[in-house]
Design an enzyme around this catalytic site. Sequence first.
Site, PDB file in Angstrom:
ATOM      1  N   THR A  65     -27.253  35.741   0.627  1.00 28.86           N
ATOM      2  CA  THR A  65     -26.768  34.497   0.026  1.00 28.86           C
ATOM      3  C   THR A  65     -26.594  34.610  -1.480  1.00 28.86           C
ATOM      4  O   THR A  65     -25.909  33.787  -2.081  1.00 28.86           O
ATOM      5  CB  THR A  65     -27.758  33.338   0.283  1.00 28.86           C
ATOM      6  OG1 THR A  65     -28.994  33.650  -0.365  1.00 28.86           O
ATOM      7  CG2 THR A  65     -27.941  33.093   1.772  1.00 28.86           C
ATOM      8  N   GLY A  66     -27.252  35.560  -2.102  1.00 25.43           N
ATOM      9  CA  GLY A  66     -27.272  35.684  -3.553  1.00 25.43           C
ATOM     10  C   GLY A  66     -28.367  34.853  -4.187  1.00 25.43           C
ATOM     11  O   GLY A  66     -28.679  35.016  -5.365  1.00 25.43           O
TER      12      GLY A  66
ATOM     13  N   HIS B 220     -19.724  29.636 -21.086  1.00 31.97           N
ATOM     14  CA  HIS B 220     -20.638  28.574 -21.506  1.00 31.97           C
ATOM     15  C   HIS B 220     -22.105  28.973 -21.515  1.00 31.97           C
ATOM     16  O   HIS B 220     -22.874  28.435 -22.318  1.00 31.97           O
ATOM     17  CB  HIS B 220     -20.469  27.346 -20.605  1.00 31.97           C
ATOM     18  CG  HIS B 220     -19.126  26.717 -20.728  1.00 31.97           C
ATOM     19  ND1 HIS B 220     -18.779  25.614 -19.992  1.00 31.97           N
ATOM     20  CD2 HIS B 220     -18.042  27.021 -21.480  1.00 31.97           C
ATOM     21  CE1 HIS B 220     -17.533  25.257 -20.289  1.00 31.97           C
ATOM     22  NE2 HIS B 220     -17.067  26.102 -21.193  1.00 31.97           N
ATOM     23  N   ASN B 221     -22.523  29.847 -20.605  1.00 32.52           N
ATOM     24  CA  ASN B 221     -23.942  30.196 -20.489  1.00 32.52           C
ATOM     25  C   ASN B 221     -24.273  31.596 -20.975  1.00 32.52           C
ATOM     26  O   ASN B 221     -25.433  31.983 -21.001  1.00 32.52           O
ATOM     27  CB  ASN B 221     -24.414  30.076 -19.031  1.00 32.52           C
ATOM     28  CG  ASN B 221     -24.050  28.757 -18.403  1.00 32.52           C
ATOM     29  OD1 ASN B 221     -23.309  28.713 -17.437  1.00 32.52           O
ATOM     30  ND2 ASN B 221     -24.549  27.664 -18.959  1.00 32.52           N
TER      31      ASN B 221
ATOM     32  N   GLY C  84     -31.855  34.454  -3.329  1.00 38.47           N
ATOM     33  CA  GLY C  84     -33.156  35.094  -3.544  1.00 38.47           C
ATOM     34  C   GLY C  84     -33.128  36.132  -4.654  1.00 38.47           C
ATOM     35  O   GLY C  84     -34.005  36.155  -5.517  1.00 38.47           O
TER      36      GLY C  84
ATOM     37  N   ARG D   8     -20.919  25.224 -29.594  1.00 35.56           N
ATOM     38  CA  ARG D   8     -21.938  24.305 -29.066  1.00 35.56           C
ATOM     39  C   ARG D   8     -22.725  24.934 -27.921  1.00 35.56           C
ATOM     40  O   ARG D   8     -23.866  24.563 -27.671  1.00 35.56           O
ATOM     41  CB  ARG D   8     -21.303  22.993 -28.627  1.00 35.56           C
ATOM     42  CG  ARG D   8     -20.462  23.078 -27.377  1.00 35.56           C
ATOM     43  CD  ARG D   8     -19.843  21.715 -27.036  1.00 35.56           C
ATOM     44  NE  ARG D   8     -19.260  21.697 -25.731  1.00 35.56           N
ATOM     45  CZ  ARG D   8     -18.025  22.070 -25.435  1.00 35.56           C
ATOM     46  NH1 ARG D   8     -17.239  22.516 -26.390  1.00 35.56           N
ATOM     47  NH2 ARG D   8     -17.571  22.010 -24.215  1.00 35.56           N
ATOM     48  N   HIS D   9     -22.105  25.892 -27.226  1.00 37.99           N
ATOM     49  CA  HIS D   9     -22.783  26.554 -26.114  1.00 37.99           C
ATOM     50  C   HIS D   9     -23.914  27.472 -26.603  1.00 37.99           C
ATOM     51  O   HIS D   9     -24.888  27.671 -25.900  1.00 37.99           O
ATOM     52  CB  HIS D   9     -21.782  27.338 -25.268  1.00 37.99           C
ATOM     53  CG  HIS D   9     -20.674  26.490 -24.756  1.00 37.99           C
ATOM     54  ND1 HIS D   9     -20.869  25.460 -23.856  1.00 37.99           N
ATOM     55  CD2 HIS D   9     -19.350  26.486 -25.043  1.00 37.99           C
ATOM     56  CE1 HIS D   9     -19.719  24.875 -23.594  1.00 37.99           C
ATOM     57  NE2 HIS D   9     -18.776  25.475 -24.309  1.00 37.99           N
TER      58      HIS D   9
ATOM     59  N   ARG E 298     -27.135  25.631 -26.743  1.00 39.56           N
ATOM     60  CA  ARG E 298     -27.690  25.384 -25.412  1.00 39.56           C
ATOM     61  C   ARG E 298     -28.288  26.649 -24.815  1.00 39.56           C
ATOM     62  O   ARG E 298     -29.346  26.596 -24.181  1.00 39.56           O
ATOM     63  CB  ARG E 298     -26.601  24.816 -24.509  1.00 39.56           C
ATOM     64  CG  ARG E 298     -26.170  23.438 -24.981  1.00 39.56           C
ATOM     65  CD  ARG E 298     -24.930  22.955 -24.306  1.00 39.56           C
ATOM     66  NE  ARG E 298     -24.517  21.682 -24.891  1.00 39.56           N
ATOM     67  CZ  ARG E 298     -23.294  21.234 -24.852  1.00 39.56           C
ATOM     68  NH1 ARG E 298     -22.345  21.917 -24.250  1.00 39.56           N
ATOM     69  NH2 ARG E 298     -23.000  20.079 -25.400  1.00 39.56           N
TER      70      ARG E 298
ATOM     71  N   CYS F  49     -27.431  39.872  -2.418  1.00 37.20           N
ATOM     72  CA  CYS F  49     -28.166  39.779  -1.164  1.00 37.20           C
ATOM     73  C   CYS F  49     -27.303  38.962  -0.218  1.00 37.20           C
ATOM     74  O   CYS F  49     -26.137  38.715  -0.513  1.00 37.20           O
ATOM     75  CB  CYS F  49     -29.578  39.211  -1.360  1.00 37.20           C
ATOM     76  SG  CYS F  49     -29.704  37.485  -1.865  1.00 37.20           S
TER      77      CYS F  49
ATOM     78  N   ASP G 105     -30.258  44.089  -1.651  1.00 40.30           N
ATOM     79  CA  ASP G 105     -31.127  44.351  -0.514  1.00 40.30           C
ATOM     80  C   ASP G 105     -30.223  44.820   0.628  1.00 40.30           C
ATOM     81  O   ASP G 105     -29.037  45.088   0.425  1.00 40.30           O
ATOM     82  CB  ASP G 105     -31.961  43.119  -0.154  1.00 40.30           C
ATOM     83  CG  ASP G 105     -31.142  41.970   0.419  1.00 40.30           C
ATOM     84  OD1 ASP G 105     -29.893  42.056   0.445  1.00 40.30           O
ATOM     85  OD2 ASP G 105     -31.749  40.975   0.855  1.00 40.30           O
ATOM     86  N   HIS G 106     -30.791  44.906   1.825  1.00 40.52           N
ATOM     87  CA  HIS G 106     -30.016  45.375   2.980  1.00 40.52           C
ATOM     88  C   HIS G 106     -28.836  44.455   3.290  1.00 40.52           C
ATOM     89  O   HIS G 106     -27.765  44.924   3.676  1.00 40.52           O
ATOM     90  CB  HIS G 106     -30.921  45.506   4.212  1.00 40.52           C
ATOM     91  CG  HIS G 106     -31.598  44.225   4.596  1.00 40.52           C
ATOM     92  ND1 HIS G 106     -32.692  43.741   3.907  1.00 40.52           N
ATOM     93  CD2 HIS G 106     -31.322  43.314   5.559  1.00 40.52           C
ATOM     94  CE1 HIS G 106     -33.065  42.589   4.449  1.00 40.52           C
ATOM     95  NE2 HIS G 106     -32.253  42.306   5.447  1.00 40.52           N
TER      96      HIS G 106
END
Length: 145
Positions: free
Chosen positions: A66-67, A97-98, A69, A131-132, A135, A64, A7-8
Amino acid sequence: MIAIASDHGGYALKEHVKAYLAAKGITCEDFGTDSADSCDYPGFGQAAAQAVARGQCEKGIVICTTGIGISIAANKVKGIRCALCGDPLSAELTRRHNNANMLAMGAGIIGPMMAERIVDIFLDTAFEGGRHERRVNLLMDIEKE
């Protein structure tokens, strides 16, 4: 190819990251915004996330102020695992991991040099699996109501 959007509030950092990636020979598809004029982040985050979910882009980066939103917007798209990272270790672990396929950053939180380091680690770190994997599969099985 990397999907990128902001965004801006994230526009200047997005442009910096695009130039940084281009200098490294990494191409980006820019899903907006195209100026620092006030705008709404959800559509830009959604567009970049849809490109990643469809396989049009390998990974995505959204920015953005804060990152927060724009990461929420990206995570509304089925198949997206967008992680907000403000430090290199978080970027490394969310890939290992994710298996995060999108990175969110806050332009009001981190500067250009930190963003470069986070982007490098996010793009260069492989998923560990093991194992990840179980998950991540459980995460992806969560249905949106």
